[in-house]
Design a protein around this motif. Structure first.
Motif, mmCIF file in Angstrom:
data_model
loop_
_atom_site.group_PDB
_atom_site.id
_atom_site.type_symbol
_atom_site.label_atom_id
_atom_site.label_comp_id
_atom_site.label_asym_id
_atom_site.label_seq_id
_atom_site.Cartn_x
_atom_site.Cartn_y
_atom_site.Cartn_z
ATOM 1 N N GLY A 1 0.800 -1.227 0.000
ATOM 2 C CA GLY A 1 0.000 0.000 0.000
ATOM 3 C C GLY A 1 0.826 1.268 0.000
ATOM 4 N N VAL A 2 2.060 1.196 -0.491
ATOM 5 C CA VAL A 2 2.878 2.405 -0.585
ATOM 6 C C VAL A 2 2.403 3.229 -1.788
ATOM 7 C CG1 VAL A 2 4.851 1.276 0.474
ATOM 8 C CG2 VAL A 2 4.650 1.282 -2.007
ATOM 9 N N ARG A 3 2.891 4.441 -1.898
ATOM 10 C CA ARG A 3 2.449 5.349 -2.958
ATOM 11 C C ARG A 3 3.121 4.981 -4.280
ATOM 12 N NH1 ARG A 3 4.402 10.778 -0.384
ATOM 13 N NH2 ARG A 3 6.193 9.382 -0.143
ATOM 14 N N ILE A 4 2.287 4.636 -5.265
ATOM 15 C CA ILE A 4 2.776 4.150 -6.556
ATOM 16 C C ILE A 4 2.399 5.123 -7.660
ATOM 17 C CG2 ILE A 4 2.595 2.300 -8.269
ATOM 18 C CD1 ILE A 4 1.906 0.414 -5.937
ATOM 19 N N TYR A 5 3.352 5.369 -8.553
ATOM 20 C CA TYR A 5 3.088 6.180 -9.749
ATOM 21 C C TYR A 5 3.478 5.367 -10.977
ATOM 22 C CZ TYR A 5 3.510 9.841 -13.280
ATOM 23 O OH TYR A 5 3.371 10.582 -14.427
ATOM 24 N N GLN A 6 2.645 5.414 -12.001
ATOM 25 C CA GLN A 6 2.918 4.700 -13.241
ATOM 26 C C GLN A 6 2.670 5.616 -14.429
ATOM 27 O OE1 GLN A 6 1.435 0.381 -13.020
ATOM 28 N NE2 GLN A 6 0.093 1.398 -11.557
ATOM 29 N N GLN A 7 3.567 5.566 -15.403
ATOM 30 C CA GLN A 7 3.361 6.358 -16.607
ATOM 31 C C GLN A 7 3.981 5.643 -17.807
ATOM 32 O OE1 GLN A 7 5.420 10.178 -16.132
ATOM 33 N NE2 GLN A 7 6.907 9.505 -17.635
ATOM 34 N N PRO A 8 3.396 5.839 -18.982
ATOM 35 C CA PRO A 8 3.949 5.205 -20.182
ATOM 36 C C PRO A 8 5.347 5.742 -20.498
ATOM 37 C CG PRO A 8 1.694 5.953 -20.558
ATOM 38 C CD PRO A 8 2.144 6.565 -19.258
ATOM 39 N N VAL A 9 6.205 4.862 -20.956
ATOM 40 C CA VAL A 9 7.529 5.245 -21.466
ATOM 41 C C VAL A 9 7.679 4.586 -22.838
ATOM 42 C CG1 VAL A 9 8.614 5.591 -19.217
ATOM 43 C CG2 VAL A 9 8.638 3.319 -20.245
ATOM 44 N N SER A 10 8.256 5.307 -23.775
ATOM 45 C CA SER A 10 8.388 4.792 -25.130
ATOM 46 C C SER A 10 9.368 3.633 -25.175
ATOM 47 C CB SER A 10 8.835 5.900 -26.079
ATOM 48 O OG SER A 10 10.051 6.477 -25.634
ATOM 49 N N HIS A 11 8.992 2.605 -25.896
ATOM 50 C CA HIS A 11 9.795 1.394 -26.008
ATOM 51 C C HIS A 11 10.174 1.168 -27.464
ATOM 52 C CE1 HIS A 11 10.501 -2.969 -26.419
ATOM 53 N NE2 HIS A 11 10.937 -2.914 -25.184
ATOM 54 N N CYS A 12 11.454 0.919 -27.710
ATOM 55 C CA CYS A 12 11.935 0.640 -29.065
ATOM 56 C C CYS A 12 12.575 -0.747 -29.079
ATOM 57 C CB CYS A 12 12.973 1.664 -29.509
ATOM 58 S SG CYS A 12 12.417 3.382 -29.416
#
Length: 247
Positions: free
Chosen positions: A190-201
């Motif tokens: 239950g810790v604070r989580i952040y997720q965001q898209p990152v470009s993958h090549c």
């Protein structure tokens, strides 16, 4: 601690790109004015990677560790165990240049409000086998640990050392996919989580070390290890989660 950030980067047979990758990360981190160290763990590469890495020997910001081959998971764990003692933040990324350093500044800028920040790989082209494995890994983690983290095995993750360190004590050195365990424990804590898209090549150099039946066999083994780890959390989770949420 002398550093703000330690980067853990496992390397295997990346002679064609590793120098360029390290220079790109070095340039980015200097622009951000971060006190950093990169732990480059050469996992017994069979090509010319070791020779290429010699140019970084003696650097104050890049520490090259040449080791016998033990596999991706054990190599990551070795790096994590060193990193949590060196800096308050640990970042793990791969050395194949599939996710660029340019994605990092936004994650770093948001760290004060979170305990673990994950890059979700977007634009990823996979073989049918690897796509199935990715879905299977996500399914396993969601069933055992919950649905909080989308890209459970992403090799682009920034985690507080104080959150990561207690989990490492419960993960065997031989674990095939420790990032699955870490993602699961972080979600359950239950810790604070952040997720965001990152470009993958897709990689342009080197070779994929796990293919077809070897890949499927390895991931089946990882699934069994993940189940055992879930049982461990049932026994020790309460005290573990308290440690992970304690500043």
């Amino acid at each position: 601690m002398n550093f703000d950030l330690v980067i853990v980067m496992p390397v295997y047979n990346e002679e064609a790109c590793i120098a360029t990758v390290l220079q790109a990360w070095r340039s980015m981190l200097k622009k951000l004015k971060i006190r950093y160290c990169m732990l480059i763990l050469n996992d017994g590469s069979r090509d010319n990677t070791a020779e290429v890495l010699k140019q970084f020997y003696g650097s104050t910001d890049i520490q090259v560790i040449d080791k016998q081959n033990s596999g991706h998971g054990p190599t990551i764990l070795m790096g994590y165990r060193k990193a949590v003692e060196m800096a308050p933040w640990v970042f793990q990324c791969d050395s194949d240049d599939e996710i660029k350093a340019d994605n990092f500044p936004d994650l770093w800028s948001r760290r004060k409000n979170y305990d673990a920040l994950f890059g979700i790989r977007s634009g990823r082209e996979q073989t049918s086998e690897r796509a199935l494995i990715s879905k299977g890994s996500r399914f396993i983690v969601s069933r055992f640990f919950g649905n909080g983290i989308f890209d459970v095995n992403t090799p682009y993750r920034l985690i507080k050392a104080s959150v990561l360190k207690p989990v490492l004590h419960l993960i065997p050195d031989s674990t095939f996919a420790p990032n699955l365990f870490i993602s699961g424990a972080i979600n359950m804590a239950g810790v604070r989580i952040y997720q965001q898209p990152v470009s993958h090549c897709n990689r342009k150099t080197g070779t994929v070390s796990l293919i077809r039946f070897k890949l499927i066999r390895s991931v089946t083994h990882a699934a069994v290890q993940t189940l055992v780890f879930r049982i461990t959390l049932l026994l020790k989770g309460k005290s573990l989660f308290t440690q992970m949420k304690t500043p």
